[in-house]
Design an enzyme around this catalytic site. Structure first.
Site, PDB file in Angstrom:
ATOM      1  N   ILE A  17       0.132  23.184 -62.092  1.00 56.63           N
ATOM      2  CA  ILE A  17      -0.926  23.821 -61.286  1.00 56.63           C
ATOM      3  C   ILE A  17      -0.512  25.253 -60.962  1.00 56.63           C
ATOM      4  O   ILE A  17      -1.302  26.190 -61.114  1.00 56.63           O
ATOM      5  CB  ILE A  17      -1.227  23.018 -60.004  1.00 56.63           C
ATOM      6  N   ALA A  18       0.745  25.427 -60.550  1.00 54.27           N
ATOM      7  CA  ALA A  18       1.232  26.777 -60.221  1.00 54.27           C
ATOM      8  C   ALA A  18       1.134  27.703 -61.425  1.00 54.27           C
ATOM      9  O   ALA A  18       0.816  28.887 -61.284  1.00 54.27           O
ATOM     10  CB  ALA A  18       2.666  26.709 -59.711  1.00 54.27           C
ATOM     11  N   ARG A  93       3.345  10.167 -57.960  1.00 53.15           N
ATOM     12  CA  ARG A  93       3.518   8.709 -57.962  1.00 53.15           C
ATOM     13  C   ARG A  93       4.127   8.291 -59.292  1.00 53.15           C
ATOM     14  O   ARG A  93       3.560   8.573 -60.346  1.00 53.15           O
ATOM     15  CB  ARG A  93       2.152   8.054 -57.778  1.00 53.15           C
ATOM     16  N   VAL A 130      -2.337  21.294 -51.473  1.00 53.49           N
ATOM     17  CA  VAL A 130      -2.920  20.851 -52.743  1.00 53.49           C
ATOM     18  C   VAL A 130      -2.247  19.559 -53.195  1.00 53.49           C
ATOM     19  O   VAL A 130      -2.881  18.679 -53.768  1.00 53.49           O
ATOM     20  CB  VAL A 130      -2.750  21.951 -53.819  1.00 53.49           C
ATOM     21  N   ASN A 132      -0.793  15.966 -53.519  1.00 56.34           N
ATOM     22  CA  ASN A 132      -1.348  14.698 -53.019  1.00 56.34           C
ATOM     23  C   ASN A 132      -0.293  13.783 -52.402  1.00 56.34           C
ATOM     24  O   ASN A 132       0.860  13.859 -52.778  1.00 56.34           O
ATOM     25  CB  ASN A 132      -2.050  13.976 -54.173  1.00 56.34           C
ATOM     26  N   HIS A 188      -9.332  13.395 -49.987  1.00 52.46           N
ATOM     27  CA  HIS A 188      -9.280  13.754 -51.409  1.00 52.46           C
ATOM     28  C   HIS A 188      -8.713  12.547 -52.154  1.00 52.46           C
ATOM     29  O   HIS A 188      -7.522  12.451 -52.418  1.00 52.46           O
ATOM     30  CB  HIS A 188      -8.408  14.993 -51.633  1.00 52.46           C
TER      31      HIS A 188
END
Length: 328
Positions: A17-18, A93, A130, A132, A188
């Site tokens: 993501i970064a 996870r 952001v 989770n 979310h």
């Protein structure tokens, strides 16, 4: 005269993501095309070499707005005087991992990061979680930062909001930019509730345009809720570019305003809409002058109440699952 640089901290800086996020921040997409930024990048000790590689690429883009970069594995260095903190890194996870184990692994990360923000960040720092489970991670960080205003802590529901917009545009045949007054309520997670009862496209009610309650309940809501899983299934990797884009949208709107348009943010509840105080819950907001304001007084029908309560029940369960790990 050039504006003084703003400090933007990003955690999980070596992650996917970064990698989609940092170049856009350095290009001015987050805080505006006239706002220089200093990136303060945090990741684990074993990821430092990878972060250095990303920074080499940032250097090679020669972004005019990138005024400096800090690379560190110390949250107190990363969050020092931060104006914006994007908490992207979280424990994913792993196979066979129970949800409660995931919660406690992340509680450890976000208590440390919340405490560091409390100690060294700007008092006006805008925090977006952001990583989770984003809502509960934001709750943990907020509770670990008693000297910062609670309103500074938010969780990302903008990806769900954008996913819902795109589904509604496809179904109605209207341009995505024409859709207004969409809300996404709650966590979310697949329990979130995308709600287009108030939405309009080019001034027309979307509810009347689409006029298909069966589609809403059995296709639209589950499609938005399970979109992340569908992307993993198709791509073999979780959504990264769309998540980064949503993070940019969330912070840009918070800082620069929404011009009266509704967007969705996970924010600490003030008790309205039957949500207990402090729970970080997705609600429709408008943003102006660097502040968000929840849209108030919306009518909640029986179906919506049921959906909103179901996602709240999940958030309360998560909160209770980490309560013993929090001092406050």
């Amino acid at each position: 005269m050039a504006k003084p640089a703003k400090r933007v901290a990003v955690t999980g800086a070596a992650g996917q993501i970064a990698y989609s996020l940092l170049f856009r921040i350095a290009n001015g997409d987050l805080l505006g095309k006239d706002q220089p930024v200093i990136l303060q990048l945090l990741d684990l000790p074993q990821a430092q070499a990878a972060v250095k590689g990303v920074v080499m690429e940032l250097d090679d883009c020669a972004f005019p707005l990138l005024a400096g970069v800090v690379i560190t594995d110390d949250p107190k260095v990363a969050f020092k005087d931060a104006d914006v903190a994007l908490l992207v890194g979280a424990r994913p996870r792993s196979k066979g991992m129970e949800r409660k184990d995931l919660l406690s692994a992340n509680a450890e990360i976000f208590t440390v990061q919340g405490a560091a923000l409390n100690e060294v960040a700007s008092r006006d720092v805008k925090v977006l979680v952001v990583g989770n489970p984003a809502n509960t991670n934001a709750y943990i960080a907020m509770k670990s930062a008693p000297d910062l205003p609670k309103k500074n802590f938010t969780a990302m529901l903008r990806l769900d909001h954008n996913r819902a917009l795109s589904q509604l545009a496809a179904k109605s045949g209207k341009p995505v930019a024409s859709i207004e007054k969409l809300a996404v309520w709650g966590n979310h997670s697949p329990t979130m509730y995308p709600d287009f009862r108030f939405a309009t496209a080019e001034g027309e009610s979307l509810l009347k345009l689409i006029n298909d309650d069966e589609w809403n309940r059995n296709t639209f809501i589950p499609t938005v809720g399970k979109r992340g899983a569908a992307i993993i299934e198709a791509r073999g990797l979780s959504s990264a570019a769309s998540a980064a884009n949503a993070a940019i949208d969330h912070v840009r709107d918070w800082v620069l305003g929404t011009n009266g348009k509704w967007v969705t943010m996970g924010i600490p509840s003030d008790g309205s809409y039957g949500i207990p105080e402090d729970i970080i819950y997705g609600v429709p907001v408008t943003c102006e002058n660097g502040e968000y304001k929840r849209v108030e007084g919306l009518e909640i029908d029986a179906f919506s109440r049921e959906k909103m309560d179901a996602t709240l029940a999940e958030l309360l369960e998560e909160r209770d699952g980490v309560a013993h790990l929090l001092k406050n």
